[in-house]
Design an enzyme around this catalytic site. Sequence first.
Site, PDB file in Angstrom:
ATOM      1  N   CYS A 281      -0.924  72.863 -25.848  1.00 62.05           N
ATOM      2  CA  CYS A 281      -2.122  72.718 -25.024  1.00 62.05           C
ATOM      3  C   CYS A 281      -3.101  73.866 -25.259  1.00 62.05           C
ATOM      4  O   CYS A 281      -4.259  73.782 -24.879  1.00 62.05           O
ATOM      5  CB  CYS A 281      -1.758  72.634 -23.545  1.00 62.05           C
ATOM      6  SG  CYS A 281      -1.090  74.164 -22.857  1.00 62.05           S
ATOM      7  N   GLU A 384      -8.114  64.835 -27.101  1.00 60.56           N
ATOM      8  CA  GLU A 384      -7.070  65.776 -27.479  1.00 60.56           C
ATOM      9  C   GLU A 384      -6.135  65.066 -28.446  1.00 60.56           C
ATOM     10  O   GLU A 384      -5.370  64.182 -28.058  1.00 60.56           O
ATOM     11  CB  GLU A 384      -6.298  66.269 -26.250  1.00 60.56           C
ATOM     12  CG  GLU A 384      -5.245  67.307 -26.608  1.00 60.56           C
ATOM     13  CD  GLU A 384      -4.483  67.823 -25.392  1.00 60.56           C
ATOM     14  OE1 GLU A 384      -4.034  68.978 -25.423  1.00 60.56           O
ATOM     15  OE2 GLU A 384      -4.334  67.061 -24.408  1.00 60.56           O
TER      16      GLU A 384
END
Length: 499
Positions: A281, A384
């Site tokens: 992340c 993402e």
Amino acid sequence: MKELSHWINGEHAKGTSGRFADVFNPATGEVQAKCPMASKSETEAAIANAAAAQPAWGATNPQRRARVMMAMVGLINRDMDKLAEALSREHGKTLPDAKGDLQRGLEVIEYCIAAPQMLKGEYTDGAGPGIDIYSMRQPLGVVAAIMPFNFPAMMPLWHVAPALACGNSVVLKPSERDPSVPLMLAELFVEAGLPKGVFQVVNGDKEAVDTLLDSETIQGVSFVGSTPIAHYIYSRATANGKRAQCFGGAKNHMIVMPDADMDQAADALVGAGYGAAGERCMAISVAVPVGEKTADQLIEKLVPRIEKLRVAPYTDGDNVDFGPVVTREAKERILGLINRGVEEGAELVVDNRDFSLQGYENGFFVGPHLFDRVTRDMDIYKTEIFGPVLSVVRAKTYEEAIGLAMDHEYGNGTAIFTRDGDTARDFAHRINIGMVGVNVPIPVPLAYHTFGGWKKSMFGDLNQHGPDSFKFYTRTKTVTARWPSGIKEGGEFNFKAMD
């Protein structure tokens, strides 16, 4: 076929639901274990055991709880190689990366040894005539941690260790993709002196998660994963009156100024963009060079470095740069987004869509990819990707570059590479993102600071580890006490003085 278990009341417990998830070897594509998926009744039993064990643990003084953390540090260091191998086998990380996963979790446990200091309350003497006021921090009770696949050791330890140090009992729901290390950590906690029942591990899917979210016994919920699921869990948990901290997705930008050291910037981007196959992340997935000359120089530096990256299974040694992604579905999703980027007009400078590793053709390997001339309207910029894909978005000015990061819906981490202190200071103060690196590509704070993003990267008010973790896992109780002042008459055991 190995069948994994849950961890209930201090021992391994066989699943009884009859439902299982496949645990793959990502390097070969083979199923190496079956993970039981807990039913509602199994999850409720784990919660009940945790509730039964919590009062005694909560009443244990903080220093004794801290000693369990001290012992746990020694045990993880003792078993580091064994834990790392199990982690790599299920996740696909290289062994050095797996040890880094464990080490960053270990650092939070070390911080939790300071629990006696962190849990001290406040005291005011003489707030009024005969009145004293004091506060105390008390555990929430039973809390749940719902953790992701990409850091199967670090993420559980970031949440479980502070929760336990504060006197809570914990029900952990790890990822079903790589559940072995959390089960091994549960064994070590008992060996470290944690009473049985205080820490439970329940493997499962949405049925187990919803049971945790709806349970009246669970008082707090921590989650790390994608933004849609983070929003779902935060909404459902808070609607049920629970305290919640839910951490979601990211799209981390790294601004490269014209005065930056281009070799340093390129090295940083390769490590931050492709390490752990991009399944972080805090990975840098967007490079923003300022000016055409800067962009051309950066691409020139990046291409040979990316082409030299070694993609292989962790068993090939410590010189492997990254391994496979976690599942076949993840691989297919990443390749689909890469194809979408090409269709939308981005320039695929390094193209490894046909990457195949001899002897591991069925593994979930994705080669490194580099896009140039990506624009903010493209899916590969907005989404993402969570894979080994770096996108270069060219900016004409510093203001345009900082605007890209500030306008994106995610706000987890960002970085700037520059030699100019004024620019760096302006960037750090203005940017609306939770974690900032100045010539540091992955600005993950150390354990005694807090970790957390802004915008759609985080739902809740308190971050992970550091001082915020002790605030999240405790409630403040304030006592106002008044006692009659003056000497009270009672028994006399001495001669009265003569009048």
